[in-house]
Design an enzyme around this catalytic site. Structure first.
Site, short mmCIF file in Angstrom:
data_model
loop_
_atom_site.label_atom_id
_atom_site.label_comp_id
_atom_site.label_asym_id
_atom_site.label_seq_id
_atom_site.Cartn_x
_atom_site.Cartn_y
_atom_site.Cartn_z
N LYS A 266 0.85 -1.20 0.00
CA LYS A 266 0.00 0.00 0.00
C LYS A 266 0.88 1.24 0.00
CE LYS A 266 -3.90 -2.28 2.23
NZ LYS A 266 -4.52 -2.73 3.47
N GLN B 107 -4.92 -1.29 9.61
CA GLN B 107 -4.85 -2.65 9.05
C GLN B 107 -5.44 -3.67 10.04
OE1 GLN B 107 -3.77 -3.31 5.92
NE2 GLN B 107 -4.12 -5.50 6.16
N ASP C 98 -11.35 2.92 3.96
CA ASP C 98 -11.72 1.50 3.95
C ASP C 98 -13.23 1.33 3.77
OD1 ASP C 98 -9.86 -0.58 4.15
OD2 ASP C 98 -9.45 -0.15 6.27
N1 GUN Z 1 -7.17 -6.73 6.32
C1 GUN Z 1 -7.54 -7.50 5.27
N2 GUN Z 1 -8.21 -6.78 4.34
C2 GUN Z 1 -8.27 -5.52 4.82
C3 GUN Z 1 -8.83 -4.32 4.31
O1 GUN Z 1 -9.42 -4.26 3.23
N3 GUN Z 1 -8.68 -3.22 5.10
C4 GUN Z 1 -8.03 -3.26 6.31
N4 GUN Z 1 -7.97 -2.14 7.00
N5 GUN Z 1 -7.51 -4.36 6.80
C5 GUN Z 1 -7.62 -5.48 6.05
#
Ligand code: GUN
Length: 321
Positions: A61, A105, A128
């Protein structure tokens, strides 16, 4: 039933290529925003602990955020972090004008409750789309920030089927808050007839065989077999499972769908890796760009669909209000 003799296997839905094109488009839009309005989107990513898979996701990311010309703010907190400390950081990020998007996350360590953390993020910075304001707006047909993986699924489906999905039967297997529920909501907004299913659904194979669009997000390798697929169906495999290769002993990534079987019957299918995964980060960049524009009261450059909408343009086309 397999494809008739001489018919090709399913089309691969090239998530990698679509993601690269989407990232390039975002980078151009970010450059316009900087030149014309002196605004550079900023994304803060918070990682608590040292889960190896999460570390890989966060690194990707960060890299792609910077490549798109955005600012990346990374916060690595120890495994023992208290909920209070994390909430304190979120409060600071909510107030920081350089930060337009905040992503915590998941999963979080057990001493931290997920719900209060997600609720603490300013909904306008919630890239998100997990805050209840955004999930509520999504279901109510309002201007929501759409979660990244579901948006990726919809873009991949529309990439191969066009954007008129009205009347198609979509079966979504897996009903998580992150994927299954928002995917179902998006497909409903696209006027599909949507059935939500899960691992306890009775006669899941028979149900799956009625799907024109089959989205699978259960987190278990090879759950969906070839004979679960309706001939010509579009299959979106959200699963990312690490399995050991019996011949080499090496680990490899596979989805929730038995790919070699399914591609013989499906009309189009996402590979794993290289399908949904790369598109998800591209959608995060789209959401961050959208959040920055909204916070500055600006249109998203070159995107008329998003100009008057706080929702990302790609996923917002079918909004009913
Ligand atoms: N962990 C797995 N997928 C995601 C996601 O799309 N967003 C976040 N914040 N954590 C994750």
């Amino acid at each position: 039933m397999n494809h008739p003799e001489g018919m090709p296997n399913a089309t691969y839905i090239e998530g990698k290529a679509l993601a690269a094109a989407t990232r390039a488009r975002v980078a151009r839009q970010v450059a316009v925003l900087a030149t014309e309005y002196s605004v550079t989107p900023g994304l803060a990513v918070v990682l608590v602990g040292a889960d190896p898979a999460s570390q890989v996701y966060v690194r990707n990311k960060r890299r792609q955020t910077i490549q798109a010309g955005m600012y990346s703010f990374e916060y690595n907190m120890p495994e023992t972090t208290s909920e209070e400390s994390l909430l304190q950081l979120i409060e600071e990020l909510n107030a920081d004008p350089r930060v337009h998007g905040i992503l915590v996350q998941l999963p979080l360590p057990p001493q931290i409750r997920v719900a209060p953390v997600l609720s603490a993020i300013d909904p306008s910075k919630d890239v998100d789309g997990f805050h209840e304001v955004n999930t509520g707006r999504l279901w109510n047909g309002g201007n929501a920030v759409v979660p990244c993986t579901p948006m990726a699924c919809q873009m991949l489906i529309e990439h191969v089927r066009g954007d008129d999905l009205a009347g198609l039967h979509a079966v979504v297997i897996g009903c998580s808050n992150i994927v299954g529920k928002p995917v179902a909501s998006l497909l409903l907004r696209a006027e599909c007839t949507v059935t939500m299913a899960h691992i306890k659904t009775r006669d899941l194979p028979a149900l799956a065989r009625t799907a024109d669009i089959l989205v699978v997000a259960v987190g278990r390798a090879g759950t969906v077999r070839g004979d679960w697929i309706k001939p010509g169906a579009t299959v979106i495999d959200v699963g990312i499972n690490r399995v050991e290769c019996s011949s080499s002993g090496k680990q490899r990534l596979v989805g929730d769908v038995a790919f070699a079987e399914a591609r013989k019957t499906a009309g189009a299918i996402t590979p794993v890796p290289g399908g949904v995964g790369p598109m998800t980060i591209a959608c995060l960049l789209l959401n961050t760009l959208g959040a920055a524009c909204r916070q500055h009261g600006l249109p998203v450059p070159g995107d008329p669909a998003a100009a008057d909408s706080p929702t990302n343009g790609n996923a917002a086309r079918h909004c009913a209000t």
